[in-house]
Design a protein around this motif. Sequence first.
Motif, PDB file in Angstrom:
ATOM      1  N   GLY A 110       0.859  -1.146   0.214  1.00  0.00           N
ATOM      2  CA  GLY A 110       0.180   0.226   0.104  1.00  0.00           C
ATOM      3  C   GLY A 110       0.550   1.052  -0.321  1.00  0.00           C
ATOM      4  O   GLY A 110       1.847   1.353   0.703  1.00  0.00           O
ATOM      5  N   GLN A 111       0.402   1.977  -0.058  1.00  0.00           N
ATOM      6  CA  GLN A 111       0.437   3.913  -0.867  1.00  0.00           C
ATOM      7  C   GLN A 111       0.844   4.626   0.285  1.00  0.00           C
ATOM      8  O   GLN A 111      -1.108   4.964   0.004  1.00  0.00           O
ATOM      9  N   GLU A 135      -1.454   7.992   1.076  1.00  0.00           N
ATOM     10  CA  GLU A 135      -0.856   9.054   0.745  1.00  0.00           C
ATOM     11  C   GLU A 135      -1.852  10.242   1.374  1.00  0.00           C
ATOM     12  O   GLU A 135      -1.688   9.656   2.703  1.00  0.00           O
ATOM     13  N   LYS A 182      -4.307  12.886   2.272  1.00  0.00           N
ATOM     14  CA  LYS A 182      -6.021  13.277   2.555  1.00  0.00           C
ATOM     15  C   LYS A 182      -5.960  14.517   1.175  1.00  0.00           C
ATOM     16  O   LYS A 182      -6.938  14.199   0.325  1.00  0.00           O
ATOM     17  N   ARG A 240      -3.668   3.598   0.607  1.00  0.00           N
ATOM     18  CA  ARG A 240      -4.148   3.682  -1.153  1.00  0.00           C
ATOM     19  C   ARG A 240      -3.315   1.783  -1.520  1.00  0.00           C
ATOM     20  O   ARG A 240      -2.333   1.996  -1.340  1.00  0.00           O
ATOM     21  N   SER A 264      -3.851  -0.351  -4.366  1.00  0.00           N
ATOM     22  CA  SER A 264      -3.692  -1.208  -5.527  1.00  0.00           C
ATOM     23  C   SER A 264      -3.549  -2.489  -6.039  1.00  0.00           C
ATOM     24  O   SER A 264      -2.564  -3.050  -6.141  1.00  0.00           O
ATOM     25  N   TYR A 317     -13.322   1.770  -4.771  1.00  0.00           N
ATOM     26  CA  TYR A 317     -13.585   2.687  -6.015  1.00  0.00           C
ATOM     27  C   TYR A 317     -14.047   1.764  -7.154  1.00  0.00           C
ATOM     28  O   TYR A 317     -13.521   0.275  -7.471  1.00  0.00           O
ATOM     29  N   ASN A 364      -8.167  -0.228  -6.776  1.00  0.00           N
ATOM     30  CA  ASN A 364      -7.623   1.278  -6.141  1.00  0.00           C
ATOM     31  C   ASN A 364      -9.114   0.818  -4.869  1.00  0.00           C
ATOM     32  O   ASN A 364     -10.359   0.830  -4.971  1.00  0.00           O
ATOM     33  N   ASP A 409      -9.193   2.193  -0.333  1.00  0.00           N
ATOM     34  CA  ASP A 409      -8.737   3.149   0.509  1.00  0.00           C
ATOM     35  C   ASP A 409      -8.602   3.149   2.283  1.00  0.00           C
ATOM     36  O   ASP A 409      -9.605   1.785   2.297  1.00  0.00           O
TER      37      ASP A 409
END
Length: 325
Positions: A40-41, A43, A45, A194, A196, A228, A237, A239
């Motif tokens: 996970g990355q 990010e 907000k 985030r 993917s 998503y 994707n 969150d």
Amino acid sequence: MKAIVWVLALCALGLPRLALAEGPFKVAPTEVTDWKTVYGQIEAKDMIPARARLGGTLVSLEVSEGDMVTAGQELGKVVDAKIAFQINAIDAQIAALDSQLSNARSDLNRAEALRARGVMTAQAYDALKTQVSVLEQQIEAQKASRQVTEQAATEGAVLAPIAGRVLDVPVARGAVVMAGETVATVGGGGVFLRLSVPERFAATLHAGDAIAIEAASGAIRGKLAKVYPLIEGGRVNADVEVPDLKSDFVGERVLVKLPLAHRQAFLVPASLLYTRSGLDFLRVQAGETVTELTVVPGPKQSIDGVEMVEIVSGLSGGEEVVGDE
């Protein structure tokens, strides 16, 4: 006599003693979760660019990547040299109109005296009065135009849109920027994770699922907040909200364990499993008799602070597993 011979035979084979060091553990199916480890990355907000509101030359730049800023803080200043000339031109026009207005008012005053003696017609008098009014309005228009130009000069300050950390500064001092061009990007409002993941796992992701995260500060837990619906490049994707997630780097990758499926499995305490000659064994008690079963162990996991190991093959359920004395 036969019992003694049997014990001596076991000792000769190198088998462990049959007495129990621990109480028996009864094997029963337990629901376990299959986890998929992905990256996970981290990010921010909110990632909002601080843009130049005025085109011109960036004469000052007060921040660089990594700096903390507050909302409304001045990050840099853009100056358009043409604005000073525009103000001078407007001032000259106002001065010219003032001179014309002075003459027009003098003509109007003389016209009032002539009109009182009946020498000037009402039409000529009204024309002079209208000329004075027009010049006054033109002066007011020029003053308003000057205020607009002065306001444009004040908009050369580039302000931070939110409080947070400066993530990117794509320009340098002395650069020529256009109105609307990004001078710095500020990230704030906290961070989230985030994900993917391959689209084959899309059906297993549900909002609210517990997520295990292996961060630099240790293992923490999060919650899958949103999945998503758009699949791009064969990946989905999602969150993850993590209350205790802290990072000095936006874009940092961390290991995340996703719950993919739930199934029934046999788990036993890892301390009851032992290995000899490359094989794994469990001691199973049936009445007064203790026998050894060869088993195939699977992955380990901690349950309530106890390290448990999954037994893939060798148990059918209901056995009482015991330890060595």
